[in-house]
Design an enzyme around this catalytic site. Structure first.
Site, mmCIF file in Angstrom:
data_model
loop_
_atom_site.group_PDB
_atom_site.id
_atom_site.type_symbol
_atom_site.label_atom_id
_atom_site.label_comp_id
_atom_site.label_asym_id
_atom_site.label_seq_id
_atom_site.Cartn_x
_atom_site.Cartn_y
_atom_site.Cartn_z
ATOM 1 N N SER A 56 -0.005 -0.789 -0.205
ATOM 2 C CA SER A 56 0.195 -0.165 0.233
ATOM 3 C C SER A 56 0.585 1.277 -0.118
ATOM 4 C CB SER A 56 -0.488 0.118 1.492
ATOM 5 O OG SER A 56 -1.942 -0.636 0.699
ATOM 6 N N LYS A 66 0.185 3.837 -2.878
ATOM 7 C CA LYS A 66 -0.648 4.766 -2.650
ATOM 8 C C LYS A 66 0.057 6.045 -2.995
ATOM 9 C CE LYS A 66 -4.412 1.027 -1.605
ATOM 10 N NZ LYS A 66 -3.711 -0.213 -0.969
ATOM 11 N N TYR A 90 -2.459 -1.876 -10.422
ATOM 12 C CA TYR A 90 -2.872 -1.864 -8.347
ATOM 13 C C TYR A 90 -1.501 -2.685 -8.073
ATOM 14 C CZ TYR A 90 -4.754 -2.026 -3.904
ATOM 15 O OH TYR A 90 -4.346 -2.015 -3.032
ATOM 16 N N TYR A 147 -4.556 3.738 7.792
ATOM 17 C CA TYR A 147 -5.796 3.131 7.524
ATOM 18 C C TYR A 147 -6.427 3.179 8.344
ATOM 19 C CZ TYR A 147 -2.717 0.319 5.096
ATOM 20 O OH TYR A 147 -1.905 0.116 3.685
ATOM 21 N N VAL A 180 0.970 -4.185 3.572
ATOM 22 C CA VAL A 180 1.086 -4.943 4.415
ATOM 23 C C VAL A 180 1.995 -6.021 3.791
ATOM 24 C CG1 VAL A 180 -1.364 -5.283 4.435
ATOM 25 C CG2 VAL A 180 -0.064 -6.233 2.902
HETATM 26 N N1 GLN Z 1 -1.896 -5.229 -2.229
HETATM 27 C C1 GLN Z 1 -2.839 -5.182 -0.684
HETATM 28 C C2 GLN Z 1 -4.481 -5.160 -1.072
HETATM 29 O O1 GLN Z 1 -4.688 -4.766 -2.122
HETATM 30 C C3 GLN Z 1 -2.152 -3.353 -0.526
HETATM 31 C C4 GLN Z 1 -3.248 -3.554 0.819
HETATM 32 C C5 GLN Z 1 -2.295 -3.022 1.869
HETATM 33 O O2 GLN Z 1 -0.455 -3.218 1.951
HETATM 34 N N2 GLN Z 1 -2.757 -2.558 2.814
HETATM 35 O O3 GLN Z 1 -4.634 -6.018 -0.466
#
Ligand code: GLN
Length: 303
Positions: A61, A64, A186, A238, A256
């Site tokens: 993430s 992002k 993505y 988050y 993650v």
């Molecule tokens: N690729 C992961 C997902 O879409 C990214 C989520 C994350 O890092 N929180 O679930």
């Protein structure tokens, strides 16, 4: 400085047993959760790193932040925030409840729904190859590549993000017919292999308002960086963003894969790798390390 880092790492290590790797992406579940590293790059050019700071892991993430910055530059503020909000969601990063029931737009660009929407704005105008080049430049790391195993593993377990993408399509947030392409873009961005050091480098670029610390080149526009850092502060961890802001007070973004990118404005970039995650998907030891560093180095924005 080194002593402080060692101490923070030692304290963080005690937390590792309380977390787990992100097994919902099987390839991430196989990562050794005991790895832990941190790197700091300060605005006076000093770099300090301890533990597994040079181990490669997927950015997840944290990408992002990059897609948001590029979208702001290429599509403009109005287009990006026309159908994606800038409010913390208070829900898990992959939730679609409010998106369906109470809010027609993704809450912010730091959760999956917002990032998939933004991916759909970028796919018609920029290639993944170009995004990889931009990522390498921002992280000052030419060795960043796509981790094919993680990419394929996530593509094979994509149901939830697919559900989000189709919901976005049904609401006219992403163009009809662009679901597959947006998801692919993505997931590729999430599957880039970085290190804690690459994140510290990127953090320092953001801390310096988009300026490359060594060449002085303006890599990102200053007003774009301001928006990105603000959204990292309010939404980057988050549904743990509020508590993290109180205790750490440093704009950050987690993934993650176990990474955390932190920006102590004007002062330093911090990169962390610790794949043992708390229930919200944030590096459990990473959180502890940042809490220690914020206190010992006086990094809280309101300190
Ligand atoms: N690729 C992961 C997902 O879409 C990214 C989520 C994350 O890092 N929180 O679930």
């Amino acid at each position: 400085m080194r002593e402080i880092l060692e101490r923070a790492l030692g304290k963080g290590r005690e937390e590792v047993i309380y977390g787990e790797t992100a097994s919902y992406i099987p390839e991430l579940g196989r990562v050794d959760k005991n790895q832990l590293g941190v790197c700091i790059y300060t605005s006076d050019g000093k770099k300090e790193a301890v533990g597994d700071y040079d181990v490669r892991f997927t950015i997840q993430s944290i990408s992002k932040v990059i897609t948001l910055a590029v979208a702001l530059e290429r599509c403009g503020f109005y287009k990006v925030f026309e159908k994606v909000g800038m409010e913390p969601s208070g829900d898990a990063f992959n939730s679609l409840i409010k998106l369906d029931l109470s809010n027609n737009y993704p809450y912010n660009p730091m959760i999956n729904s917002g990032a998939i929407a933004i991916a759909s704005y970028l796919t018609p105008i920029i290639s993944f190859k170009k995004m990889l080049q931009i990522t390498r430049r921002l992280c000052m790391d030419d060795d960043i590549t796509l981790n094919t195993d993680v990419y394929l593993s996530e593509m094979n377990h994509i149901s939830r993000n697919k559900a989000i993408a189709y919901l976005l399509e049904s609401k006219g947030i992403i163009a009809s017919g662009s679901v597959q392409e947006s998801l692919d873009f993505y997931v590729r961005m999430c599957s880039l292999n970085v290190t804690a050091e690459s994140l510290a480098n990127f953090g320092l670029v953001l801390a310096r308002g988009g300026i490359h610390p060594e060449t002085g080149e303006q890599l990102l526009e200053e007003d774009v960086v301001q928006v990105v850092k603000t959204i990292m502060l309010t939404c980057g961890m988050y549904d743990g963003s509020g508590e993290f802001a109180v205790h750490v007070g440093v704009p950050s973004k987690s993934g993650v894969g176990g990474g955390i990118l932190s920006v102590a404005d004007k002062k330093m970039g911090i990169g962390i790798f610790g794949p043992s995650l708390d229930a919200k998907g944030n590096s459990i030891a990473g959180r502890s390390i940042l809490r220690t560093l914020s206190k010992e180095l006086n990094l809280h924005i309101f300190a």
